[in-house]
Write a protein that holds these residues in place. Structure first.
Motif, mmCIF file in Angstrom:
data_model
loop_
_atom_site.group_PDB
_atom_site.id
_atom_site.type_symbol
_atom_site.label_atom_id
_atom_site.label_comp_id
_atom_site.label_asym_id
_atom_site.label_seq_id
_atom_site.Cartn_x
_atom_site.Cartn_y
_atom_site.Cartn_z
ATOM 1 N N LEU A 53 35.480 -5.576 35.721
ATOM 2 C CA LEU A 53 35.840 -4.842 34.504
ATOM 3 C C LEU A 53 35.341 -3.402 34.563
ATOM 4 O O LEU A 53 36.075 -2.458 34.275
ATOM 5 C CB LEU A 53 35.262 -5.550 33.270
ATOM 6 C CG LEU A 53 35.869 -6.911 32.916
ATOM 7 C CD1 LEU A 53 35.019 -7.622 31.863
ATOM 8 C CD2 LEU A 53 37.292 -6.744 32.408
ATOM 9 N N GLY A 54 34.072 -3.234 34.929
ATOM 10 C CA GLY A 54 33.500 -1.885 34.995
ATOM 11 C C GLY A 54 34.162 -1.021 36.060
ATOM 12 O O GLY A 54 34.455 0.156 35.827
ATOM 13 N N THR A 55 34.416 -1.615 37.223
ATOM 14 C CA THR A 55 35.065 -0.883 38.308
ATOM 15 C C THR A 55 36.481 -0.484 37.915
ATOM 16 O O THR A 55 36.948 0.632 38.204
ATOM 17 C CB THR A 55 35.092 -1.749 39.581
ATOM 18 O OG1 THR A 55 33.743 -2.075 39.947
ATOM 19 C CG2 THR A 55 35.771 -1.024 40.732
ATOM 20 N N SER A 56 37.177 -1.391 37.242
ATOM 21 C CA SER A 56 38.536 -1.103 36.788
ATOM 22 C C SER A 56 38.558 0.060 35.813
ATOM 23 O O SER A 56 39.396 0.964 35.923
ATOM 24 C CB SER A 56 39.149 -2.342 36.139
ATOM 25 O OG SER A 56 40.440 -2.068 35.650
ATOM 26 N N MET A 57 37.628 0.075 34.851
ATOM 27 C CA MET A 57 37.581 1.166 33.874
ATOM 28 C C MET A 57 37.319 2.501 34.561
ATOM 29 O O MET A 57 37.922 3.516 34.221
ATOM 30 C CB MET A 57 36.499 0.903 32.833
ATOM 31 C CG MET A 57 36.752 -0.292 31.915
ATOM 32 S SD MET A 57 38.351 -0.266 31.078
ATOM 33 C CE MET A 57 38.218 1.211 30.095
ATOM 34 N N ALA A 58 36.422 2.508 35.550
ATOM 35 C CA ALA A 58 36.118 3.749 36.265
ATOM 36 C C ALA A 58 37.336 4.240 37.058
ATOM 37 O O ALA A 58 37.605 5.440 37.113
ATOM 38 C CB ALA A 58 34.929 3.537 37.205
ATOM 39 N N ALA A 59 38.077 3.307 37.653
ATOM 40 C CA ALA A 59 39.272 3.690 38.410
ATOM 41 C C ALA A 59 40.368 4.208 37.483
ATOM 42 O O ALA A 59 41.092 5.155 37.820
ATOM 43 C CB ALA A 59 39.782 2.501 39.226
ATOM 44 N N ILE A 60 40.500 3.583 36.307
ATOM 45 C CA ILE A 60 41.507 4.011 35.336
ATOM 46 C C ILE A 60 41.265 5.461 34.908
ATOM 47 O O ILE A 60 42.214 6.195 34.611
ATOM 48 C CB ILE A 60 41.509 3.076 34.104
ATOM 49 C CG1 ILE A 60 42.068 1.704 34.484
ATOM 50 C CG2 ILE A 60 42.333 3.657 32.954
ATOM 51 C CD1 ILE A 60 41.909 0.657 33.402
ATOM 52 N N PRO A 207 25.499 -5.688 44.114
ATOM 53 C CA PRO A 207 25.706 -5.272 45.512
ATOM 54 C C PRO A 207 25.381 -3.799 45.739
ATOM 55 O O PRO A 207 25.460 -2.985 44.815
ATOM 56 C CB PRO A 207 27.196 -5.544 45.746
ATOM 57 C CG PRO A 207 27.803 -5.542 44.382
ATOM 58 C CD PRO A 207 26.759 -6.106 43.475
ATOM 59 N N GLU A 208 25.019 -3.486 46.972
ATOM 60 C CA GLU A 208 24.746 -2.094 47.335
ATOM 61 C C GLU A 208 26.002 -1.254 47.116
ATOM 62 O O GLU A 208 27.103 -1.655 47.465
ATOM 63 C CB GLU A 208 24.324 -2.024 48.797
ATOM 64 C CG GLU A 208 23.910 -0.636 49.250
ATOM 65 C CD GLU A 208 23.478 -0.607 50.704
ATOM 66 O OE1 GLU A 208 23.232 0.503 51.218
ATOM 67 O OE2 GLU A 208 23.394 -1.687 51.309
ATOM 68 N N GLY A 209 25.812 -0.083 46.524
ATOM 69 C CA GLY A 209 26.947 0.770 46.209
ATOM 70 C C GLY A 209 27.372 0.656 44.762
ATOM 71 O O GLY A 209 28.334 1.293 44.348
ATOM 72 N N SER A 210 26.625 -0.140 43.990
ATOM 73 C CA SER A 210 26.951 -0.308 42.571
ATOM 74 C C SER A 210 26.207 0.718 41.730
ATOM 75 O O SER A 210 25.047 1.051 42.001
ATOM 76 C CB SER A 210 26.569 -1.710 42.091
ATOM 77 O OG SER A 210 27.331 -2.690 42.749
ATOM 78 N N LEU A 211 26.868 1.193 40.700
ATOM 79 C CA LEU A 211 26.260 2.051 39.690
ATOM 80 C C LEU A 211 26.421 1.296 38.383
ATOM 81 O O LEU A 211 27.462 1.363 37.737
ATOM 82 C CB LEU A 211 26.971 3.406 39.641
ATOM 83 C CG LEU A 211 26.300 4.526 38.832
ATOM 84 C CD1 LEU A 211 24.951 4.881 39.426
ATOM 85 C CD2 LEU A 211 27.203 5.753 38.792
ATOM 86 N N GLY A 212 25.395 0.536 38.023
ATOM 87 C CA GLY A 212 25.562 -0.396 36.915
ATOM 88 C C GLY A 212 26.608 -1.426 37.303
ATOM 89 O O GLY A 212 26.574 -1.981 38.406
ATOM 90 N N PHE A 213 27.559 -1.659 36.404
ATOM 91 C CA PHE A 213 28.637 -2.606 36.691
ATOM 92 C C PHE A 213 29.854 -1.937 37.335
ATOM 93 O O PHE A 213 30.956 -2.477 37.288
ATOM 94 C CB PHE A 213 29.065 -3.321 35.412
ATOM 95 C CG PHE A 213 28.089 -4.350 34.912
ATOM 96 C CD1 PHE A 213 27.542 -5.284 35.763
ATOM 97 C CD2 PHE A 213 27.721 -4.376 33.571
ATOM 98 C CE1 PHE A 213 26.636 -6.236 35.307
ATOM 99 C CE2 PHE A 213 26.828 -5.312 33.099
ATOM 100 C CZ PHE A 213 26.281 -6.251 33.971
ATOM 101 N N VAL A 214 29.660 -0.771 37.922
ATOM 102 C CA VAL A 214 30.752 -0.062 38.600
ATOM 103 C C VAL A 214 30.469 -0.061 40.100
ATOM 104 O O VAL A 214 29.448 0.471 40.548
ATOM 105 C CB VAL A 214 30.882 1.384 38.081
ATOM 106 C CG1 VAL A 214 31.898 2.161 38.909
ATOM 107 C CG2 VAL A 214 31.276 1.391 36.610
ATOM 108 N N TYR A 215 31.381 -0.672 40.881
ATOM 109 C CA TYR A 215 31.220 -0.720 42.339
ATOM 110 C C TYR A 215 31.951 0.469 42.943
ATOM 111 O O TYR A 215 33.175 0.517 42.994
ATOM 112 C CB TYR A 215 31.771 -2.046 42.878
ATOM 113 C CG TYR A 215 31.553 -2.240 44.355
ATOM 114 C CD1 TYR A 215 30.264 -2.192 44.900
ATOM 115 C CD2 TYR A 215 32.618 -2.480 45.213
ATOM 116 C CE1 TYR A 215 30.048 -2.367 46.260
ATOM 117 C CE2 TYR A 215 32.414 -2.657 46.576
ATOM 118 C CZ TYR A 215 31.132 -2.606 47.087
ATOM 119 O OH TYR A 215 30.920 -2.778 48.442
#
Length: 268
Positions: A53-60, A207-215
């Motif tokens: 969810l977090g990664t999707s929002m950042a990509a959007i 996982p490594e490379g995560s910023l909070g819930f954003v991968y």
């Protein structure tokens, strides 16, 4: 790792095109595929849905910038509506990400799947609310924005599946509704990304490379591709049979959502 980068780029290519075409942000297709990709990489099962969810929002966030530029060039963005709805959008997105961070992964997956089924049925049947009125005033529009922003962040969508029907119901031409929805997706994505970063900041074991819930690796791969394909989809809004494409897209969403739910509940 190379294969996952290729997967993120392929996902961004597909999601970006439909985000531009339908004004939906792309999260509806990104989330189930990201869940499956993250699970396959062995990410923590308890957080895989939050990361998707977090990664999707950042990509959007990046997709919406590219999409809205093209819609604006076609004169399809009604900026006064964007200005009235944005305060509510920002408040709703921040609240929505906080709620999402408290909900377990499987419950979030179930909420997302139910919502996608609802959206897909609307697309397949091509349901269009009958126009009855004009856009409401600033306060009412902002309240609607809070609802759209909150729900959008809870299921990681750009808001188009809610804002487009709302605007067409208020006598806004469908091309303008799609263009304006693309612009509304920007504050939703920005507020959502910030919220998911903040609420996941202190979570251990990500996982490594995560910023909070954003991968971040996924954001980069998806964003690079979607920035290129979102303008193509936005231009095709005025050329392609959108109703037919909606039905095809909806069928794909249903399959992906069911597969995502299966992977979540079959995980140990």
């Amino acid at each position: 790792m190379t294969i996952w980068w290729l997967g993120y780029i392929a996902l961004g290519t597909f999601a970006g095109f439909f985000a531009g075409l339908l004004g939906i942000g792309g999260g509806s297709v990104m989330v189930p595929l990201l869940v499956m990709m993250f699970a396959a990489q062995g990410f923590p099962s308890a957080e895989v849905m939050h990361l998707a969810l977090g990664t999707s929002m950042a990509a959007i966030f990046f997709t919406s910038i590219s999409s809205v530029r093209t819609h604006h060039a076609h004169g399809a963005v009604l900026w006064p509506i964007v200005a009235r709805i944005t305060p509510g959008i920002v408040l709703g997105t921040l609240l929505g990400t906080h709620i999402a961070s408290l909900v377990p992964t499987k419950a979030l997956g179930l909420i997302f799947t139910i919502f996608i089924c609802y959206v897909s049925v609307q697309m397949i049947l091509n349901i269009k609310p009958k126009p009855h009125r004009e856009m409401p005033g600033t306060l009412a529009t902002s309240m609607v924005g809070a609802f759209i922003g909150g729900l959008s962040c809870l299921v990681a969508i750009g808001g188009g599946v809610l804002s487009v029907p709302f605007m067409t119901w208020c006598n806004v031409k469908v091309q303008n509704a799609i263009g304006t929805s693309a612009a509304i997706g920007f504050p939703i994505a920005l507020g959502g990304a910030i919220g998911y970063i903040w609420n996941g900041w202190s979570v251990a074991g990500l996982p490594e490379g995560s910023l909070g819930f954003v991968y971040l690796p996924a954001v980069i791969g998806v964003a690079v591709a979607s920035i290129l394909t979102a303008p193509i989809g936005a231009r095709k809004t005025h050329q392609l049979p959108v109703a037919t494409l909606k039905r095809v897209f909806a069928a794909i969403l249903l399959v992906l959502a069911v597969k995502m739910l299966w992977s979540l509940f079959s995980a140990p």
